[in-house]
Design a protein around this motif. Structure first.
Motif, PDB file in Angstrom:
ATOM      1  N   ASN A  63       2.581  -7.429   4.855  1.00 49.98           N
ATOM      2  CA  ASN A  63       2.132  -6.062   5.134  1.00 49.98           C
ATOM      3  C   ASN A  63       2.766  -5.071   4.162  1.00 49.98           C
ATOM      4  O   ASN A  63       2.109  -4.135   3.690  1.00 49.98           O
ATOM      5  N   LEU A  64       4.041  -5.292   3.860  1.00 48.15           N
ATOM      6  CA  LEU A  64       4.726  -4.418   2.910  1.00 48.15           C
ATOM      7  C   LEU A  64       4.132  -4.558   1.513  1.00 48.15           C
ATOM      8  O   LEU A  64       4.029  -3.583   0.766  1.00 48.15           O
ATOM      9  N   LYS A  65       3.735  -5.787   1.179  1.00 42.98           N
ATOM     10  CA  LYS A  65       3.104  -6.027  -0.122  1.00 42.98           C
ATOM     11  C   LYS A  65       1.781  -5.280  -0.220  1.00 42.98           C
ATOM     12  O   LYS A  65       1.465  -4.671  -1.253  1.00 42.98           O
ATOM     13  N   LYS A  66       0.996  -5.314   0.841  1.00 45.00           N
ATOM     14  CA  LYS A  66      -0.277  -4.585   0.859  1.00 45.00           C
ATOM     15  C   LYS A  66      -0.044  -3.092   0.631  1.00 45.00           C
ATOM     16  O   LYS A  66      -0.753  -2.446  -0.145  1.00 45.00           O
ATOM     17  N   TYR A  67       0.958  -2.549   1.328  1.00 44.74           N
ATOM     18  CA  TYR A  67       1.250  -1.122   1.201  1.00 44.74           C
ATOM     19  C   TYR A  67       1.641  -0.776  -0.233  1.00 44.74           C
ATOM     20  O   TYR A  67       1.173   0.220  -0.800  1.00 44.74           O
ATOM     21  N   LYS A  68       2.477  -1.602  -0.829  1.00 44.89           N
ATOM     22  CA  LYS A  68       2.941  -1.347  -2.193  1.00 44.89           C
ATOM     23  C   LYS A  68       1.787  -1.393  -3.191  1.00 44.89           C
ATOM     24  O   LYS A  68       1.683  -0.546  -4.085  1.00 44.89           O
ATOM     25  N   VAL A  69       0.908  -2.397  -3.047  1.00 52.59           N
ATOM     26  CA  VAL A  69      -0.226  -2.537  -3.962  1.00 52.59           C
ATOM     27  C   VAL A  69      -1.182  -1.355  -3.823  1.00 52.59           C
ATOM     28  O   VAL A  69      -1.628  -0.774  -4.822  1.00 52.59           O
ATOM     29  N   LEU A  70      -1.492  -0.979  -2.588  1.00 52.44           N
ATOM     30  CA  LEU A  70      -2.401   0.149  -2.373  1.00 52.44           C
ATOM     31  C   LEU A  70      -1.777   1.467  -2.819  1.00 52.44           C
ATOM     32  O   LEU A  70      -2.480   2.375  -3.278  1.00 52.44           O
ATOM     33  N   SER A  71      -0.461   1.577  -2.711  1.00 50.02           N
ATOM     34  CA  SER A  71       0.222   2.779  -3.181  1.00 50.02           C
ATOM     35  C   SER A  71       0.028   2.952  -4.682  1.00 50.02           C
ATOM     36  O   SER A  71      -0.278   4.053  -5.170  1.00 50.02           O
ATOM     37  N   GLY A  72       0.181   1.859  -5.431  1.00 50.72           N
ATOM     38  CA  GLY A  72      -0.041   1.915  -6.873  1.00 50.72           C
ATOM     39  C   GLY A  72      -1.485   2.229  -7.213  1.00 50.72           C
ATOM     40  O   GLY A  72      -1.770   3.002  -8.141  1.00 50.72           O
ATOM     41  N   PHE A  73      -2.396   1.634  -6.451  1.00 53.20           N
ATOM     42  CA  PHE A  73      -3.823   1.865  -6.689  1.00 53.20           C
ATOM     43  C   PHE A  73      -4.181   3.332  -6.477  1.00 53.20           C
ATOM     44  O   PHE A  73      -4.890   3.946  -7.293  1.00 53.20           O
TER      45      PHE A  73
END
Length: 254
Positions: A63-73
């Motif tokens: 879940n944290l990985k998803k948040y980080k990736v979407l934050s960059g996007f």
């Protein structure tokens, strides 16, 4: 008005142009697009993003990985004016389960695994006994990741110099890994035996299935689960947290 899929494609191309492989992150973004459906990027609602990030189970590292990736996007699309407001949650999800702790195999357990290889590598199976045994000893003796070991080519194993050459794996870095005498002798004997049946070409894979194709991680992991069960090695608690083949490398790293 730009579609979500188009914006994601542009972002992935941007990251790869900077030298990142961006495979795992790209898969997350494509899953995000599939989950929300095709449509304009400006129509995405905060609730839908929240549901994608948090899912239905306990909050984990994924879940944290998803948040980080979407934050960059969303930083990417905001700076280019594709959207005016980010629908990301204002706070990072908090993990509700503890971090996974690797299993540390004892010497006795490693011996049990090696002793049981012949049970899972029967004549009907796709992996030869000698190949799986050598792979396990390589992981234990070198500290390599399973992906690094399976990516080895014949030319990457230098018996004379007693070292392995690991090509552009994690963080795009290549490195040399020294071998002790015992491991060098094991690999030397393995090479002598396998060259009677498999390709000795410098660019040929070091580990093979019986049909001559390179070993795959999925097949090796499946074989290892049966091997671990046969050897009677297990960890108390949730079956998801049982000892993995990846954990064999950790005693070497201590």
């Amino acid at each position: 008005m730009m579609a979500l899929s188009e914006a994601i494609s542009l972002y992935i191309e941007h990251k790869q142009a900077l030298g990142y492989r961006y495979r795992t992150e790209g898969a997350i973004l494509k899953s995000f697009c599939k989950s929300l459906g095709e449509g304009p990027i400006t129509a995405i609602e905060a609730k839908a993003v929240h549901n994608f990030i948090n899912g239905q189970g306990p909050v984990t590292e994924n879940n944290l990985k998803k948040y980080k990736v979407l934050s960059g996007f969303y930083k990417f699309v905001l700076t280019r004016g594709f959207v005016k407001v980010s629908p990301l949650p204002s706070s990072i999800p908090q993990k509700t389960i503890p971090d996974f702790v690797p299993y540390i195999y004892s010497r006795e357990e490693i011996k049990k695994l090696i002793a049981n290889v012949h049970i899972v590598c029967t004549s009907r199976m796709s992996i030869e006994e000698n190949i799986l045994r050598t792979l396990l000893l390589l992981l234990y003796g070198s500290g390599l990741r399973i992906g690094e070991a399976l990516a080895l080519l014949n030319r990457d194993v230098d018996i004379l110099q007693e070292c392995l050459f690991i090509r552009e794996t994690k963080f795009f870095k290549s490195r040399f890994v020294p071998m002790g005498k015992d491991l060098t002798d094991i690999l030397s004997e393995y090479i002598e035996k396998r060259h009677n049946y498999y390709s000795s070409s410098a660019n040929a894979p070091f580990f093979y299935f019986k049909n001559g194709l390179p070993l795959s991680q999925s097949a090796v992991r499946n074989f290892f689960r049966r091997l671990r069960s046969s050897a009677g090695i297990k960890r108390d608690g949730d079956s998801r947290h049982q000892p993995r083949i990846h954990d064999i490398r950790y005693p070497n790293l201590n």
